[in-house]
Scaffold this active site. Structure first.
Site, short mmCIF file in Angstrom:
data_model
loop_
_atom_site.label_atom_id
_atom_site.label_comp_id
_atom_site.label_asym_id
_atom_site.label_seq_id
_atom_site.Cartn_x
_atom_site.Cartn_y
_atom_site.Cartn_z
NE ARG A 44 -103.86 19.78 61.91
CZ ARG A 44 -103.42 20.58 63.01
NH1 ARG A 44 -103.39 19.57 64.17
NH2 ARG A 44 -102.74 21.68 63.19
N GLY A 45 -100.29 18.92 61.43
CA GLY A 45 -99.25 19.88 62.29
C GLY A 45 -98.05 19.42 61.99
CG ASP A 230 -96.79 23.97 58.72
OD1 ASP A 230 -97.34 25.15 58.97
OD2 ASP A 230 -97.29 22.94 58.96
CG ASN A 240 -98.02 28.83 60.89
OD1 ASN A 240 -97.92 27.56 61.03
ND2 ASN A 240 -99.12 29.58 61.39
#
Lengths: 338, 338
Positions: A44-45, A230, A240
């Protein structure tokens, strides 16, 4: 720490759901394995999702049994569709896959072109994040007390972070700083991942529940809020992790500057404002159960948006690999990508 | 639902740590058992803590082996000291014990006087909360979308609630309303207890993580924020569950009225402002482990204040059994208790 890489025809990634208790790597040899790892947040990220998308298309290209260019492209497109469905908000996933697909389409050897482009994105991500860390570290002053949220550290990228990468870089450069990490419900990326990264880097870190942000801003001398992103719209609105918007409002109330750190690839040219950014809603089980123990009555509704939108007006600056974008953000974003 | 009562020489209480999965009653025959139940939050909520304190002294009085008045008072004072140490922020605990002790001291039969006074406080709490529910229900309009935090419902009192009691009363009166319940980390009283009470009462309830409060205020039409209180200073500053202050700031930013509901016994005449209210810090384990699974690295610090202070300037009104106290709160509080 390499949270994701492509080696020997496999995507190797840290299963981030097991941190901080266990540092375990998993291997994906096909697109479906990788798509599930993304859906289950093992990786993730935003930047790391871009790499996962690029590597996923590389896997599809290398694994394609088709002989014709058209056939290989069909396999790539199927992989693209599968991977795109996994997470709707992080624009980097689609951005990276678009690059790989475009490279494949314009080459006589689409499989090799896809692989080369994926590896190029990987190398670029490393350089981009290193540059971003240096840019951002200049913002951090001796004595800063930084509140951060979720994880945009090395685990969220190729191995150099954005928001937490900046913090670590400033610390390496000798600034005496300390960090409050919001635990980041429901999946606790702040408690599990950011605290883990800070501890490994030697940065003093204190974990708080997300609900304590106002308390520490008021009573514990927070001097900066620094988060990742994001997706960023052209007007400077930022998507985000859920809770970011609340931190921005609290920061404004306490006159604490609120910074976002993200590579320019996080800017979505198709989103003129935050209302153009799709918000991912995740399963209720993430909130309903607490390590398999029921904590919400079955009959109650649950809302689980994974992200929120922070309007540009709350943001003191967006740290990118090209420099800090300052308000008015619409104009500085235009100047940066235009 | 009776969360706490005194019957047959025992304090019987719901073990609230097991909800919503299990509704189990436990019995305490002595002060130490009760003190531990308070420390472990088996019984919690400011008004219920007042009852626990009063019943605790009643247990000590009934259990005293001493023959002289002085001896019984010594046992009462020992119980007072033990119980006072359990939770420092909720003023009701001390307020109720002060009443019981004063009654015992001025009577020739201190044991009987202590028991009578404890039962009087219990009956008063029921009447006070019923009155408070009626007062508060008038504030709730058809179509209201109410965001609440932690639990100040019937589980937090003698059986009629403050903040959530008002919601249930308005719903019983036919108002079509819905509720967002912040889960309330770290111990999830919102998810576990408030949602449980709302479901039982038939009130539509949606559980969110605390970090989603800004999101639902911005996107889901929240019209009121309504919370309880653990202690109120003379200037109107309110101590309540950690996270309350953040909600107040968010409510202000969204121009949503922020209400507090608490009986007038929550007002502390010894606290001129919030800075006079002691804040309880609890063990790091509440945040460090998630249903026994480690979610914070051992080497990271953890901060765990159980309460925060919401300055009076954020508060649209304090609902009490005597009416709604309106700004300027210092003046209306003075008028109310003076």
């Amino acid at each position: 720490m390499k949270p994701i890489c492509l080696e020997d025809g496999k995507v190797i990634l840290i299963d981030q759901t097991l941190l901080p208790s266990e540092l375990r790597y998993i291997e994906c040899r096909d697109v479906e394995c990788l798509a599930r790892a993304i859906e289950e947040l093992k990786v993730r990220g935003a930047p790391a999702l871009g790499l996962a998308g690029a590597f996923g298309l590389a896997l599809a290209a290398m694994g394609s049994k088709r002989m014709s260019k058209k056939g290989v492209l069909m396999d790539l497109e199927a992989a693209y569709d599968r991977l795109k469905r996994t997470r709707p908000t992080a624009v980097n996933l689609q951005w990276a896959m678009d690059r790989v697909l475009a490279a494949a389409r314009t080459s006589d050897d689409p499989a090799k072109a896809a692989l080369d482009e994926a590896l190029r994105i990987y190398r670029e991500d490393i350089e981009m994040n290193k540059a971003l860390e240096k840019v951002g570290a200049e913002l951090i002053k001796d004595g800063d007390v930084i509140l951060t949220h979720c994880n945009a550290g090395s685990l969220a990228t190729s191995g150099y972070g954005t928001a937490q990468g900046i913090i670590k870089e400033a610390f390496r450069q000798g600034r005496r700083i300390s960090v409050f990490a919001g635990e980041t419900r429901p999946l606790l990326q702040g408690a599990r991942l950011t605290a883990f990264e800070m501890v490994r880097a030697g940065v003093p870190v204190t974990v708080i529940t997300d609900s304590m942000a106002g308390f520490v801003m008021r009573n514990r001398g927070v001097t900066k809020v620094l988060v990742g992103a994001d997706r960023i719209a052209l007007n400077g609105d930022v998507a985000n992790k859920i809770g970011t918007y609340g931190l921005a409002v609290l920061a404004k109330e306490h006159k604490i500057p609120f910074y976002v750190a993200a590579p320019t690839s996080t800017i979505d040219p198709a989103a003129s404002s935050g209302s153009d950014i799709p918000i991912e809603y995740r399963k209720r089980g993430e909130i309903e159960f607490f390590n398999e123990k029921r904590v919400v009555p079955r009959e109650a509704d649950v809302l689980n948006p994974a992200f929120d939108i922070t309007p540009a007006s709350y943001i003191a600056g967006i740290v990118t690999e090209k420099g800090v974008l300052l308000p008015p953000l619409d104009r500085s974003i235009k100047g940066c990508i235009g």
